[in-house]
Write an enzyme that holds these catalytic residues in place. Structure first.
Site, PDB file in Angstrom:
ATOM      1  N   ASN A   1     -11.002  -2.825  -5.438  1.00 22.33           N
ATOM      2  CA  ASN A   1     -10.235  -1.824  -6.195  1.00 22.33           C
ATOM      3  C   ASN A   1     -10.882  -1.432  -7.531  1.00 22.33           C
ATOM      4  OD1 ASN A   1      -6.979  -2.989  -5.017  1.00 22.33           O
ATOM      5  ND2 ASN A   1      -8.160  -1.213  -4.330  1.00 22.33           N
TER       6      ASN A   1
ATOM      7  N   ASP B   1       0.825  -1.210   0.000  1.00 20.26           N
ATOM      8  CA  ASP B   1       0.000   0.000   0.000  1.00 20.26           C
ATOM      9  C   ASP B   1       0.860   1.260   0.000  1.00 20.26           C
ATOM     10  OD1 ASP B   1      -2.343   1.422  -0.037  1.00 20.26           O
ATOM     11  OD2 ASP B   1      -2.829   1.113   2.080  1.00 20.26           O
TER      12      ASP B   1
ATOM     13  N   SER C   1      -8.097  -4.755   5.122  1.00 19.27           N
ATOM     14  CA  SER C   1      -8.710  -4.471   3.817  1.00 19.27           C
ATOM     15  C   SER C   1      -9.084  -5.744   3.036  1.00 19.27           C
ATOM     16  CB  SER C   1      -7.789  -3.577   2.977  1.00 19.27           C
ATOM     17  OG  SER C   1      -7.534  -2.362   3.646  1.00 19.27           O
TER      18      SER C   1
ATOM     19  N   ARG D   1       2.031  -4.914   6.247  1.00 18.32           N
ATOM     20  CA  ARG D   1       1.342  -3.871   5.483  1.00 18.32           C
ATOM     21  C   ARG D   1       2.194  -2.604   5.485  1.00 18.32           C
ATOM     22  NH1 ARG D   1      -4.923  -2.410   4.589  1.00 18.32           N
ATOM     23  NH2 ARG D   1      -4.571  -0.700   3.126  1.00 18.32           N
TER      24      ARG D   1
HETATM   25  C1  IPE Z   1      -5.435  -2.782  -0.237  1.00 15.03           C
HETATM   26  O1  IPE Z   1      -5.118  -1.433  -0.345  1.00 15.03           O
HETATM   27  C2  IPE Z   1      -5.404  -3.434  -1.590  1.00 15.03           C
HETATM   28  C3  IPE Z   1      -4.092  -3.589  -2.188  1.00 15.03           C
HETATM   29  C4  IPE Z   1      -2.949  -3.252  -1.646  1.00 15.03           C
HETATM   30  C5  IPE Z   1      -4.077  -4.216  -3.490  1.00 15.03           C
HETATM   31  P1  IPE Z   1      -6.244  -0.315  -0.511  1.00 15.03           P
HETATM   32  O2  IPE Z   1      -5.505   0.950  -0.643  1.00 15.03           O
HETATM   33  O3  IPE Z   1      -7.180  -0.687  -1.596  1.00 15.03           O
HETATM   34  O4  IPE Z   1      -7.018  -0.408   0.881  1.00 15.03           O
HETATM   35  P2  IPE Z   1      -7.889   0.662   1.658  1.00 15.03           P
HETATM   36  O5  IPE Z   1      -8.925   1.157   0.690  1.00 15.03           O
HETATM   37  O6  IPE Z   1      -6.978   1.751   2.110  1.00 15.03           O
HETATM   38  O7  IPE Z   1      -8.464  -0.088   2.817  1.00 15.03           O
HETATM   39  C1  IPE Z   2      -1.581   0.302  -3.405  1.00 10.45           C
HETATM   40  O1  IPE Z   2      -1.379   1.661  -3.418  1.00 10.45           O
HETATM   41  C2  IPE Z   2      -1.790  -0.260  -4.779  1.00 10.45           C
HETATM   42  C3  IPE Z   2      -3.146  -0.782  -5.051  1.00 10.45           C
HETATM   43  C4  IPE Z   2      -4.130  -0.776  -4.200  1.00 10.45           C
HETATM   44  C5  IPE Z   2      -3.374  -1.329  -6.357  1.00 10.45           C
HETATM   45  P1  IPE Z   2      -2.581   2.703  -3.366  1.00 10.45           P
HETATM   46  O2  IPE Z   2      -2.946   3.069  -4.775  1.00 10.45           O
HETATM   47  O3  IPE Z   2      -3.690   2.180  -2.547  1.00 10.45           O
HETATM   48  O4  IPE Z   2      -1.867   3.920  -2.662  1.00 10.45           O
HETATM   49  P2  IPE Z   2      -2.509   4.936  -1.621  1.00 10.45           P
HETATM   50  O5  IPE Z   2      -3.103   4.134  -0.522  1.00 10.45           O
HETATM   51  O6  IPE Z   2      -3.561   5.700  -2.382  1.00 10.45           O
HETATM   52  O7  IPE Z   2      -1.372   5.779  -1.198  1.00 10.45           O
HETATM   53 MG    MG Z   3      -4.115   2.353  -0.573  1.00  8.49          MG
END
Ligand code: IPE
Ligand code: IPE
Ligand code: MG
Length: 227
Positions: free
Chosen positions: A64, A16, A183, A175
């Site tokens: 997502n 993340d 998540s 994480r």
């Molecule tokens: C979890 O991250 C999913 C992945 C890393 C693929 P998200 O960024 O989607 O999670 P939330 O929305 O912050 O819980």
């Molecule tokens: C994780 O990074 C990648 C995916 C969920 C695919 P994010 O895109 O969720 O990054 P933040 O949480 O917005 O910083």
């Molecule tokens: Mg994220």
């Protein structure tokens, strides 16, 4: 305890922070995801180096899809490019690819690329499991349905029908990016996993960060309900 004993067999990472990494630099989110791809490459190498049997990466959750067409499209393109650039390395380095989740919901070109990659890496000794269109609640519901069809619902029969059925038990869940939540990732498998949260954003995560997590894991006392 020897170093060998204290090493986890199965490490999972919620990758993340790609978006925040890009935002800090006034770059498009897609650039954060691209740098995140480079961190994936580093993590796979580091896990090989430390003899970790199985690395599971959360790459795309069933939630997502909410991000909208442009970002989902960027992630899909990145995945295609990544398979193109890294598949031969995986084969050469004995990495067996696995997918957790219903990847058949992706566009046909990606489904075909993934199935080719699964086939061509199947002799590998170290496992890279990638969670794609993965949601843990959906996985558990599916496993319970399959277990019911087979005539018995119990923790054992549900576990046997999870996507992770043939992987080692999850030892360590990491994480990045400072969020302290799961998540919808590996809820069942985390029952006795050690949790490790770090502020490091995923695109910045490297071998040293993994080492810190492994060192912390080695210091934990796991009791599994015993004493
Ligand atoms: C979890 O991250 C999913 C992945 C890393 C693929 P998200 O960024 O989607 O999670 P939330 O929305 O912050 O819980
Ligand atoms: C994780 O990074 C990648 C995916 C969920 C695919 P994010 O895109 O969720 O990054 P933040 O949480 O917005 O910083
Ligand atoms: Mg994220």
């Amino acid at each position: 305890m020897s170093v060998q004993d204290s090493n986890p067999r199965h490490v999972a990472i919620i990758m993340d922070g790609n978006g925040r990494w890009a935002k800090k630099r006034h770059l498009p989110r897609a650039m954060g995801h691209q740098k995140g791809g480079e961190a994936v490459r580093r993590a796979v190498k580091a896990c090989s180096k430390y003899g970790i049997e199985c690395l599971t990466l959360y790459a795309f959750s069933s939630e997502n899809w909410k991000r909208g067409e442009e970002e989902v499209g960027d992630l899909m393109n990145l995945m295609k490019k990544f398979i193109g650039s890294d598949l031969e390395d995986f084969i050469a380095n004995g990495i067996r690819l696995r997918i957790l989740g219903d990847y058949t919901a992706f566009e046909p070109e990606i489904v075909a690329l993934l199935e080719d990659a699964l086939e061509r890496t199947k002799a590998g000794k170290q496992t890279l499991a990638v969670a794609l269109n993965y949601g843990s609640q959906q996985e558990i519901a599916r496993a319970a349905r399959l277990a019911a069809d087979q005539g018995e619902i119990s923790p054992e029969t549900i576990a046997a029908n999870l996507y992770t059925a043939d992987l080692p038990p999850l030892d360590l869940l990491i994480r990045t990016s400072g969020e302290i939540r799961l998540s919808n990732f590996l809820l069942w498998q985390s029952a006795y996993a050690e949790m490790y949260f770090t502020e490091v954003l995923w695109p910045d995560f490297g071998e040293q960060d993994l080492k810190l997590a492994l060192d912390e894991f080695a210091r934990r006392e796991r009791r599994f309900g015993g004493r």
